[in-house]
Enzyme design. Structure first.
Site, mmCIF file in Angstrom:
data_model
loop_
_atom_site.group_PDB
_atom_site.id
_atom_site.type_symbol
_atom_site.label_atom_id
_atom_site.label_comp_id
_atom_site.label_asym_id
_atom_site.label_seq_id
_atom_site.Cartn_x
_atom_site.Cartn_y
_atom_site.Cartn_z
ATOM 1 N N GLU A 239 0.625 -0.875 -0.519
ATOM 2 C CA GLU A 239 0.049 0.043 0.154
ATOM 3 C C GLU A 239 0.814 1.220 -0.352
ATOM 4 O O GLU A 239 0.561 1.833 1.024
ATOM 5 C CB GLU A 239 -0.981 0.294 1.296
ATOM 6 C CG GLU A 239 -1.569 -1.285 1.041
ATOM 7 C CD GLU A 239 -3.546 -1.101 2.166
ATOM 8 O OE1 GLU A 239 -4.520 -1.653 1.666
ATOM 9 O OE2 GLU A 239 -2.832 -0.765 4.030
ATOM 10 N N GLU A 359 -6.696 -7.428 -1.636
ATOM 11 C CA GLU A 359 -6.898 -7.400 -0.431
ATOM 12 C C GLU A 359 -8.162 -7.296 0.181
ATOM 13 O O GLU A 359 -8.781 -5.953 -0.393
ATOM 14 C CB GLU A 359 -6.375 -6.363 0.566
ATOM 15 C CG GLU A 359 -4.756 -6.823 1.458
ATOM 16 C CD GLU A 359 -4.157 -5.483 1.953
ATOM 17 O OE1 GLU A 359 -4.808 -5.281 2.963
ATOM 18 O OE2 GLU A 359 -3.309 -5.499 2.424
#
Length: 464
Positions: A239, A359
């Site tokens: 991320e 995710e």
């Protein structure tokens, strides 16, 4: 949404009608050919294993353990598509260090494999924290590296491939903040955590870590990581965000350098970035799909980022409960579908590559949460991927956040799914695995997907 019923699942794999394309001068032989085709295909369906009452097609033979590659907008394994139903368990390396917790690594792989999951995403970093892999720049704890060796070795035993992430945007397990701290300790003029992306010395720290991991020789298998088919892909960072530069230029430059660096060392494995999928300044017409206005300002730019040479497939994450509102709502499901469709469309039309939703999940700590809603959310994600799969689209798969074995409650962030304690969720996961395995086993990637010419009939009672 109606949950999937176990009683109909066996029919999913039995009701397969395969029709061969016929020439115009042999129409009268269609029925004969189709009947022969059915018999031939049935004779070649791989042996299946049964878990949670679900038939999983496509048992992997030992000699088929080869590198996963990508061709166009789809993943390929042994000249067949490789659609993914997978999961995240980030702490595997840390648990593998201690003999008392090492068994949990084996356990989670076995349980995930039992419901047909084939890919796990986990951390190949831990910087200057408890049980650190990298204690200081280029200084490693061999015991922790051996623990990562164990993770890779155990994954293969359960026929699970790994996406190994190489750094963290967040402070957990060190992250870019730890690299900046190392820089300060070395006397560098750095202040912001985002200097990780721009300072040449910090870039060198990261590049050395990449080199060390990729060139690691597994002490259990004697296979170098960069040669090991167990590793599905390298992820540059979990991320990444660079909020100090909303234009996205700083992060873009870092991605370009690091993707090239990974490929220079290891040209065989796939590479992905690890971004959450937010649209940025280069595509203002797509920012309408972002969950909020702030997402446009975090320095990432989905389409631009993935146009970098050396990046093989796209990634996006899905967290309606943290991006939109914590309160559980049906509007979250609408956002998820829109978010996924827009990214699949971009992967097809603009990027020409697969996309993995690396995710997704919902927290049990959210107001209004219940297991039925979780199952409906997972089903919605799976349905969107399957709709792409059936068209030969860019939807390459999904990775649940996250699957845990029993006895690891202290690691639960609210999103953990213990399959042995969640029969309804396990059934949803198993059914998706069965469907994707069916496509993987019945299709061929020789220049075009020949499975497009085959008609797969599902039980009419088996609703999404």
């Amino acid at each position: 949404m109606k949950r999937l019923q176990l009683g109909t699942i066996s029919l999913v794999l039995l009701l397969i009608i395969l029709t061969k394309s016929s020439t115009t001068n042999a129409v009268e032989d269609d029925s004969v050919k189709n009947e022969e085709s059915d018999k031939e295909e049935q004779n070649h369906v791989p042996n299946s294993t049964s878990s949670y009452g679900i038939e999983i097609v496509g048992e992997m033979e030992e000699d088929e353990w080869e590198m996963v590659q990508k061709r166009g907008n789809q993943f390929v394994l042994n000249e067949k598509p490789f659609y993914i139903n997978g999961f995240n368990t980030y702490w595997l390396m840390v648990f593998a260090v201690d003999e008392s917790t090492r068994g949990k690594v084996t356990e989670v792989f076995q349980q995930a494999s039992s419901v047909g999951m084939t890919v796990c995403r986990t951390w190949a970093f831990n910087d200057a924290q408890w049980r650190a892999l990298q204690k200081s720049p280029s200084v490693y704890d061999e015991d922790v590296f051996k623990a990562l060796d164990f993770v890779v070795s155990e994954a293969k035993k359960s026929k699970i491939r790994l996406i190994l992430s190489l750094a963290n945007n967040w402070e957990a397990y060190g992250g870019k903040a730890q690299y900046v701290k190392w820089g300060k300790d070395a006397g560098l003029n750095v202040s912001s955590d985002d200097d990780f992306f721009s300072h040449p010395t910090l870039r060198t720290y990261y590049k050395n870590h990449v080199k060390t991991v990729l060139n690691r020789v597994n002490t259990l298998t004697n296979i170098t990581y960069k040669e090991d088919p167990t590793i599905f892909a390298w992820e540059l960072m979990n991320e990444p965000r660079c909020t100090s530069d909303p234009t996205g230029d700083k992060l873009q430059d870092w991605i370009q350098e690091m993707a090239f660096h990974v490929k220079k060392i290891d040209a065989k494995h796939l590479v992905e970035i690890g971004v959450e999928g937010f649209y940025g300044p280069s595509t203002p017409h797509r920012t309408q799909f972002n969950p909020n206005s702030y997402a446009t300002q975090v320095g990432t730019d989905f389409i631009r980022n993935h146009q970098v040479l050396g990046v093989d497939f796209a990634s996006a994450h899905i967290y309606a409960d943290s991006w939109i509102s914590q309160q559980i709502s049906e509007s979250h499901l609408e956002f998820i579908t829109s978010w996924m469709k827009s990214h699949i469309e971009d992967a097809e039309k603009h990027l020409g590559m697969p996309i993995i939703f690396a995710e997704f999940g919902v927290s049990s700590k959210d107001p209004g949460y219940n297991a039925t809603y979780r199952d409906n959310l997972i089903t919605s994600v799976y349905k969107t991927i399957l709709n792409s799969t059936k068209k030969g689209g860019s939807g390459g798969g999904t990775l649940l956040w996250q699957v845990f074995p029993e006895g690891t409650d202290n690691m639960d962030d609210g999103y953990a799914i213990v399959l042995s304690k969640s029969p309804s969720t396990s059934a949803v996961v198993s059914l998706q695995s069965s469907r994707l395995a069916l496509f993987n086993s019945m299709c061929s990637s020789k220049f075009q997907w020949s499975c497009k010419k085959k008609k797969v009939i599902y039980d009419p009672h088996d609703e999404f």
